[in-house]
Scaffold this active site. Structure first.
Site, PDB file in Angstrom:
ATOM      1  N   SER A 331       0.855  -1.176   0.000  1.00  0.00           N
ATOM      2  CA  SER A 331       0.000   0.000   0.000  1.00  0.00           C
ATOM      3  C   SER A 331       0.899   1.236   0.000  1.00  0.00           C
ATOM      4  O   SER A 331       2.124   1.132   0.118  1.00  0.00           O
ATOM      5  CB  SER A 331      -0.892  -0.019   1.242  1.00  0.00           C
ATOM      6  OG  SER A 331      -0.090   0.099   2.404  1.00  0.00           O
ATOM      7  N   TYR A 332       0.289   2.383  -0.080  1.00  0.00           N
ATOM      8  CA  TYR A 332       1.031   3.640  -0.144  1.00  0.00           C
ATOM      9  C   TYR A 332       1.949   3.779   1.081  1.00  0.00           C
ATOM     10  O   TYR A 332       1.497   3.656   2.221  1.00  0.00           O
ATOM     11  CB  TYR A 332       0.034   4.800  -0.185  1.00  0.00           C
ATOM     12  CG  TYR A 332       0.665   6.116  -0.493  1.00  0.00           C
ATOM     13  CD1 TYR A 332       1.244   6.339  -1.727  1.00  0.00           C
ATOM     14  CD2 TYR A 332       0.696   7.134   0.446  1.00  0.00           C
ATOM     15  CE1 TYR A 332       1.837   7.544  -2.024  1.00  0.00           C
ATOM     16  CE2 TYR A 332       1.278   8.343   0.161  1.00  0.00           C
ATOM     17  CZ  TYR A 332       1.855   8.551  -1.076  1.00  0.00           C
ATOM     18  OH  TYR A 332       2.448   9.736  -1.348  1.00  0.00           O
ATOM     19  N   PRO A 333       3.242   4.010   0.842  1.00  0.00           N
ATOM     20  CA  PRO A 333       4.185   3.925   1.967  1.00  0.00           C
ATOM     21  C   PRO A 333       4.376   5.204   2.767  1.00  0.00           C
ATOM     22  O   PRO A 333       5.134   5.202   3.719  1.00  0.00           O
ATOM     23  CB  PRO A 333       5.494   3.544   1.262  1.00  0.00           C
ATOM     24  CG  PRO A 333       5.390   4.175  -0.077  1.00  0.00           C
ATOM     25  CD  PRO A 333       3.926   4.174  -0.445  1.00  0.00           C
ATOM     26  N   ARG A 334       3.699   6.299   2.378  1.00  0.00           N
ATOM     27  CA  ARG A 334       3.856   7.537   3.147  1.00  0.00           C
ATOM     28  C   ARG A 334       2.567   7.797   3.901  1.00  0.00           C
ATOM     29  O   ARG A 334       1.602   8.328   3.361  1.00  0.00           O
ATOM     30  CB  ARG A 334       4.195   8.705   2.214  1.00  0.00           C
ATOM     31  CG  ARG A 334       5.591   8.577   1.609  1.00  0.00           C
ATOM     32  CD  ARG A 334       5.965   9.798   0.805  1.00  0.00           C
ATOM     33  NE  ARG A 334       5.371   9.741  -0.523  1.00  0.00           N
ATOM     34  CZ  ARG A 334       6.020   9.351  -1.620  1.00  0.00           C
ATOM     35  NH1 ARG A 334       7.277   8.989  -1.555  1.00  0.00           N
ATOM     36  NH2 ARG A 334       5.419   9.341  -2.781  1.00  0.00           N
TER      37      ARG A 334
END
Length: 567
Positions: A331-334
């Site tokens: 999933s989006y890492p930020r």
DNA sequence: GCAAGGTC
């Protein structure tokens, strides 16, 4: 009605499309190779939707020619110089796409992340679209997770863009540019003339760089100025079999006073104890205890763990996570979010891990009834869920494999149960002084089986009965010394920056890299651990700014934190 | 040659 939806990044445009269209859509490529335009009917609002995206900020800011060159002006004039806003080089194709799509639309619906930067990116999109179609209706979709019900709700009940938040970001952008450029040029010119060592290198100043450096210098000075102090404590232990047939084990009883810094006082107490060292057990308590499973994973936690457990620099961990995200594995890492949405669907993701040779069996256990809802942390950025695997990745190597494995084990651990055990505390008195011993027995490892990064071990205390008396094997007055704090590790620095509002999930690692590249901070290895120490230049810069006596020194975090959170 | 914040 034709509605143009614009997300902050291509992945969100795609997710929104899949949800709103129910999978029935067509798509067109654009001049930007990452961005596509998706078309479909949305009968719920009797509208034709086109969904596209930008790729972060559309515009950049800089001084005009009169002030852009380093020797074109006195640095102080940068505080009053004009600042130009323009579509960045990479943004030209995106701008063109937005304009041509806007001309065909009646309504612009902004789907940028629901955080402050997202509000600003939304205002950039609005400006571009309005320039192509002045009377386009502008709305903002509000959602806190990419979950079908929320996305439909956002599409059907749009709100207004929050211009005040966008303006706050614009102010921060301009302030950072003016201050960064003015101080950097001033520092570089002044110091290059004075110090041979910095000849040819830039001595940058940044409102995040300096508090970051400040933390490193502060810890360095604490270590340097540390003076060890002696203390005294009574060491009491008993050697006895751990069970009826077992070998002898030594049980240490810790002094309730811990230790004393006054030698004479400790000696007087010890004399009293040793004059009659018969020890009496006053209480034996056994109670159930748990070791909590970890919280859902944020970017900052990933970087800390990566540095501490995987020995990778925070920037390296983030780069790898981004690559795995772009390959569809993560999933989006930020993200700052450490709570899963109540409607989050865990089982399909757990099922994808069931094939793995290392943790597949554990994942199957979760499918067969061992699942337990993840803990909820206190943070929610209202834009992204905690980091989790979205697909099984079998063929990874090296550091990519390590990072993926950590994230996956962490996710499975979150979906598992706390470890369970029991803790025994034995209270004793000896010569009127209180001591205690503790023992731990782990009954059910649960999440620990899939999460080897956590340790939970303890030894069983031998059996003691209330009221029993014994002669201790050892009863001594011992001396110890307070020990110096350690230099900062990268993980410590990430923690300090996060707590103090320096940088964001996406930039903290970058700022650390910058202060190292500028040679303000040096890396030093000791026993396999990397520590961060300031260089002479780094110490000099921080001490110099501190000696200016400003109420809020630019080397300390207060100023930056307030710039970020002012409304 | 400069910042910090998005993003690929």
């Amino acid at each position: 009605m034709r509605v143009l939806c614009v997300a902050e990044k291509p992945s969100i445009a795609k997710s929104i499309t899949q949800i709103l269209s129910g999978g029935q859509f067509t798509s067109r490529t654009t001049a930007n190779k990452y961005i596509r335009n998706y078309d479909f009917d949305y009968p719920q609002t009797r509208a034709q939707f086109t969904v596209t995206s930008v790729s972060g900020h559309l515009t950049a800011h800089d001084f005009p020619d009169t002030h852009r060159k380093w020797h074109s002006c006195d640095p102080i004039s940068l505080f009053d110089a004009p600042v130009e806003t323009f579509v960045s080089k990479d943004g030209k194709d995106i701008e063109k796409n937005l304009k041509s799509e806007a001309r065909r639309a009646d309504m612009l619906m902004i789907w940028t992340d629901c955080d402050r930067e997202g509000e600003h990116i939304g205002s950039e999109v609005k400006r571009v679209c309005r320039s192509a179609k002045a009377n386009i209706i502008v709305k903002r979709a509000r959602f806190s997770a990419i979950i079908a019900q929320q996305i439909h709700n956002a599409a059907q009940h749009p709100v207004e863009l929050d211009q005040a938040q966008a303006d706050a970001v614009e102010a921060r952008i301009v302030l950072d540019l003016r201050i960064g450029a003015a101080f950097t040029r001033m520092q570089t010119k002044t110091l290059q003339d004075a110090i041979a060592q910095v000849e040819g290198s830039v001595v940058s100043y940044g409102p995040c760089q300096f508090p970051t450096l400040g933390f490193v210098v502060q810890r360095y000075l604490q270590v340097k100025n540390f003076v060890s102090e002696p203390f005294w404590y009574i060491f009491l232990s008993l050697s006895r079999p751990s069970s009826s047939q077992g070998d002898n084990v030594e049980t240490e009883f810790k002094w309730r006073r811990v230790h004393l810094f006054d030698h004479d006082a400790a000696a007087v107490i010890y004399e009293h104890v040793i004059s009659n060292p018969i020890t009496r057990v006053t209480k034996v308590v056994e109670k159930d205890t748990k070791k909590w499973k970890p919280l859902p994973l944020t970017t900052v936690e990933l970087q800390k763990a990566g540095s501490r457990l995987l020995k990778l620099a925070p920037k390296a961990v983030l780069d790898i996570a981004e690559k795995l995200y772009n390959q569809g594995f993560l999933s989006y890492p930020r993200t700052e979010t450490d709570q899963f949405d109540p409607q989050f669907d865990f089982m399909p993701l757990i099922e994808k891990q069931a094939v793995d040779p290392a943790w597949g069996a554990f994942a199957q256990g979760l499918q067969q009834g061992e699942f337990s809802s993840p803990r909820r942390g206190k943070n929610n950025d209202k834009a992204h869920p905690p980091i989790h695997p979205t697909a099984h990745a079998g063929g990874l190597q090296g550091n990519e494999k390590k990072v993926y494995e950590f994230i996956t084990r962490r996710f499975l651990a979150c979906c598992s149960k706390d470890a369970e055990g029991s803790m025994t505390t034995v209270d004793v008195t000896c010569g009127g002084e209180a001591f205690y011993a503790t023992g731990l027995v782990v009954h059910r490892r649960n999440y620990l089986d899939v999460y080897p990064y956590d340790k939970w071990t303890g030894s069983r205390v031998p059996d003691f009965a209330e009221g029993e008396e014994f002669q201790p094997s050892v009863c001594e007055l011992r001396e110890g010394h307070t020990s110096s704090p350690k230099y900062l590790t990268e993980a410590d620095l990430v923690t300090l920056m996060d707590k103090n509002g320096i940088g964001t999930d996406a930039t903290i690692a970058q700022h650390i890299e910058t202060v190292i590249n500028r040679e303000y901070v040096l890396e030093e290895y000791e026993g396999g651990t990397k520590y961060l120490l300031p260089s002479t230049l780094g110490i000099g810069l921080i001490e110099g700014y501190n000696e200016m006596g400003l109420e809020k020194s630019v080397s300390k975090p207060q100023l930056r934190r307030e710039v970020r959170y002012v409304r």
